[in-house]
Structure formats: C-alpha cells, structure tokens
Write a protein that holds these residues in place. Structure first.
Motif, PDB file in Angstrom:
ATOM      1  N   LEU A 107      13.273  94.349  43.061  1.00 18.37           N
ATOM      2  CA  LEU A 107      11.898  94.036  42.959  1.00 18.37           C
ATOM      3  C   LEU A 107      11.465  92.671  42.167  1.00 18.37           C
ATOM      4  N   ASN A 108      12.115  92.858  41.024  1.00 15.64           N
ATOM      5  CA  ASN A 108      12.049  91.629  40.070  1.00 15.64           C
ATOM      6  C   ASN A 108      12.169  90.340  40.797  1.00 15.64           C
ATOM      7  N   ALA A 109      13.369  90.345  41.305  1.00 21.53           N
ATOM      8  CA  ALA A 109      14.057  89.147  42.059  1.00 21.53           C
ATOM      9  C   ALA A 109      13.359  88.882  43.328  1.00 21.53           C
ATOM     10  N   ALA A 110      12.588  90.008  43.828  1.00 16.84           N
ATOM     11  CA  ALA A 110      11.766  89.551  45.225  1.00 16.84           C
ATOM     12  C   ALA A 110      10.390  89.099  44.992  1.00 16.84           C
ATOM     13  N   VAL A 111       9.725  88.971  43.804  1.00 17.65           N
ATOM     14  CA  VAL A 111       8.410  88.506  43.594  1.00 17.65           C
ATOM     15  C   VAL A 111       8.752  86.968  42.850  1.00 17.65           C
ATOM     16  N   LYS A 112       8.533  86.006  43.650  1.00 16.29           N
ATOM     17  CA  LYS A 112       8.914  84.680  43.044  1.00 16.29           C
ATOM     18  C   LYS A 112       7.927  83.611  42.902  1.00 16.29           C
ATOM     19  N   THR A 113       6.643  83.997  43.477  1.00 14.28           N
ATOM     20  CA  THR A 113       5.386  83.157  43.208  1.00 14.28           C
ATOM     21  C   THR A 113       4.338  83.841  42.307  1.00 14.28           C
ATOM     22  N   THR A 114       3.718  83.279  41.646  1.00 10.96           N
ATOM     23  CA  THR A 114       2.564  83.605  40.757  1.00 10.96           C
ATOM     24  C   THR A 114       1.637  84.494  41.534  1.00 10.96           C
ATOM     25  N   PRO A 115       1.264  84.498  42.944  1.00  9.78           N
ATOM     26  CA  PRO A 115       0.336  85.281  43.741  1.00  9.78           C
ATOM     27  C   PRO A 115       1.418  86.556  43.958  1.00  9.78           C
ATOM     28  N   ASP A 116       2.565  86.455  44.251  1.00  6.32           N
ATOM     29  CA  ASP A 116       3.523  87.727  44.397  1.00  6.32           C
ATOM     30  C   ASP A 116       3.319  88.450  43.175  1.00  6.32           C
ATOM     31  N   ARG A 117       3.641  87.737  42.096  1.00  6.24           N
ATOM     32  CA  ARG A 117       3.873  88.458  40.822  1.00  6.24           C
ATOM     33  C   ARG A 117       2.441  89.339  40.630  1.00  6.24           C
ATOM     34  N   GLN A 118       1.302  88.733  40.572  1.00  8.26           N
ATOM     35  CA  GLN A 118      -0.078  89.272  40.594  1.00  8.26           C
ATOM     36  C   GLN A 118      -0.247  90.236  41.444  1.00  8.26           C
ATOM     37  N   THR A 119      -0.079  90.008  42.734  1.00  7.47           N
ATOM     38  CA  THR A 119      -0.124  91.201  43.844  1.00  7.47           C
ATOM     39  C   THR A 119       0.695  92.338  43.349  1.00  7.47           C
ATOM     40  N   ALA A 120       1.979  92.306  42.994  1.00  4.67           N
ATOM     41  CA  ALA A 120       2.880  93.291  42.499  1.00  4.67           C
ATOM     42  C   ALA A 120       2.176  94.023  41.279  1.00  4.67           C
ATOM     43  N   CYS A 121       1.853  93.315  40.420  1.00  6.96           N
ATOM     44  CA  CYS A 121       1.201  93.816  39.088  1.00  6.96           C
ATOM     45  C   CYS A 121       0.011  94.518  39.462  1.00  6.96           C
ATOM     46  N   GLY A 122      -0.660  94.283  40.410  1.00  9.88           N
ATOM     47  CA  GLY A 122      -2.056  95.034  40.836  1.00  9.88           C
ATOM     48  C   GLY A 122      -1.541  96.410  41.498  1.00  9.88           C
ATOM     49  N   CYS A 123      -0.690  96.473  42.302  1.00  9.91           N
ATOM     50  CA  CYS A 123       0.051  97.369  42.953  1.00  9.91           C
ATOM     51  C   CYS A 123       0.301  98.349  41.939  1.00  9.91           C
ATOM     52  N   LEU A 124       1.254  97.954  41.048  1.00  9.78           N
ATOM     53  CA  LEU A 124       1.678  99.018  40.005  1.00  9.78           C
ATOM     54  C   LEU A 124       0.477  99.285  38.887  1.00  9.78           C
ATOM     55  N   LYS A 125      -0.501  98.510  38.639  1.00  9.27           N
ATOM     56  CA  LYS A 125      -1.495  99.094  37.829  1.00  9.27           C
ATOM     57  C   LYS A 125      -2.329 100.143  38.768  1.00  9.27           C
ATOM     58  N   ASN A 126      -2.569 100.021  39.943  1.00 15.11           N
ATOM     59  CA  ASN A 126      -3.371 100.815  40.787  1.00 15.11           C
ATOM     60  C   ASN A 126      -2.482 102.070  41.009  1.00 15.11           C
ATOM     61  N   ALA A 127      -1.187 102.088  41.168  1.00 15.86           N
ATOM     62  CA  ALA A 127      -0.314 103.154  41.199  1.00 15.86           C
ATOM     63  C   ALA A 127      -0.413 104.082  39.843  1.00 15.86           C
ATOM     64  N   TYR A 128      -0.292 103.369  38.593  1.00 21.35           N
ATOM     65  CA  TYR A 128      -0.154 103.930  37.419  1.00 21.35           C
ATOM     66  C   TYR A 128      -1.882 104.664  37.179  1.00 21.35           C
ATOM     67  N   ASN A 129      -2.871 104.159  37.459  1.00 20.73           N
ATOM     68  CA  ASN A 129      -4.002 104.649  37.596  1.00 20.73           C
ATOM     69  C   ASN A 129      -4.411 105.634  38.504  1.00 20.73           C
ATOM     70  N   THR A 130      -3.750 105.932  39.246  1.00 18.63           N
ATOM     71  CA  THR A 130      -3.815 106.997  40.619  1.00 18.63           C
ATOM     72  C   THR A 130      -2.835 108.038  40.434  1.00 18.63           C
ATOM     73  N   ILE A 131      -1.505 107.918  40.119  1.00 15.85           N
ATOM     74  CA  ILE A 131      -0.558 108.968  40.124  1.00 15.85           C
ATOM     75  C   ILE A 131      -0.425 109.667  38.735  1.00 15.85           C
ATOM     76  N   SER A 132      -0.754 110.974  38.959  1.00 18.29           N
ATOM     77  CA  SER A 132      -0.866 111.895  37.556  1.00 18.29           C
ATOM     78  C   SER A 132       0.665 111.980  37.106  1.00 18.29           C
ATOM     79  N   GLY A 133       0.592 112.183  35.792  1.00 20.15           N
ATOM     80  CA  GLY A 133       2.022 112.557  35.069  1.00 20.15           C
ATOM     81  C   GLY A 133       2.840 111.333  34.686  1.00 20.15           C
ATOM     82  N   ILE A 134       2.433 110.302  34.763  1.00 21.42           N
ATOM     83  CA  ILE A 134       3.314 109.077  34.638  1.00 21.42           C
ATOM     84  C   ILE A 134       3.225 108.864  32.892  1.00 21.42           C
ATOM     85  N   ASN A 135       4.322 108.874  32.317  1.00 15.95           N
ATOM     86  CA  ASN A 135       4.163 108.699  30.973  1.00 15.95           C
ATOM     87  C   ASN A 135       3.988 107.217  30.287  1.00 15.95           C
ATOM     88  N   ALA A 136       3.011 106.597  29.954  1.00 20.18           N
ATOM     89  CA  ALA A 136       2.963 105.248  29.397  1.00 20.18           C
ATOM     90  C   ALA A 136       4.151 104.753  28.823  1.00 20.18           C
TER      91      ALA A 136
END
Length: 118
Positions: free
Chosen positions: A61-90
């Motif tokens: 995944l790290n290798a797949a996100v090559k542009t700033t927009p892709d990295r920001q999109t991936a970050c937003g996806c992860l942030k959303n998942a972090y905030n919606t999936i219970s049980g994730i240890n910070a």
C-alpha cells in the motif's frame, strides 16, 4: 463490530502510512485501501506478532500511493476506518508502520490532519 468496520480501521492505519510515500500512480480508492490492509485487522485489535501478510500489505500500500492526492485519500480512508471500527488499539496502529519497516514522517492516529500529508 462487523468485518467491514474492521477493514475500514485497518485501511485507515495503513493509508496513513501510504500517504507518506513519494511515488506517482493511478488514483487510489478507500475500497482498495481497506481491502489491502485486511490482513492487519487481528493485530490492530489484539497485538502480538505482526503477520507477514500484514507487513506485505502495508509495504504494498505504501508503494501504491505515489501522489500527494493519493496519500491524502489513503490517509482519509484510514482515519475514517480508525474512527468507525471498534476495538482498534491506538498504540498498535501507530506502531504498525515501524514494525513493518516502513518509515513515516508522522504518527498514525484518529486525529491526524490528512490535509498536511504530502
């Protein structure tokens, strides 16, 4: 929590890691991010040894996100998942990139400002 919620959280953590990659590639989607990081879900909840399949996914995944927009999109996806999936240890989520040998210039967290990711 259902599997889709877990997948979203895993994607959030890994997407943040991917956001730091300075590569250029086609636009990435949240579905791709979540799907890619699904092998990490158990670790993100319970800790222990990081599965090899998880680290492979993080690196891919790290290798797949090559542009700033892709990295920001991936970050937003992860942030959303972090905030919606219970049980994730910070602590597990924040330390996952390093455990997989991926160096990020920021810490993965549910409060990260993805607009600052380059």
């Amino acid at each position: 929590m259902d599997n889709s919620g877990v997948m979203k959280l895993v994607c959030l953590v890994l997407a943040c890691m991917v956001v730091a990659a300075p590569h250029a590639v086609d636009a990435i989607t949240c579905g791709q991010v979540v799907s890619q990081l699904s092998p990490c879900l158990t670790y993100l909840r319970t800790g222990g040894a990081v599965p090899g399949t998880c680290c492979s996914a993080v690196k891919s995944l790290n290798a797949a996100v090559k542009t700033t927009p892709d990295r920001q999109t991936a970050c937003g996806c992860l942030k959303n998942a972090y905030n919606t999936i219970s049980g994730i240890n910070a602590a597990y989520a924040g330390g996952l990139p390093g455990k997989c040998g991926v160096n990020l210039p920021y810490k993965i967290s549910p409060t990260i400002d993805c607009s600052t990711v380059r």
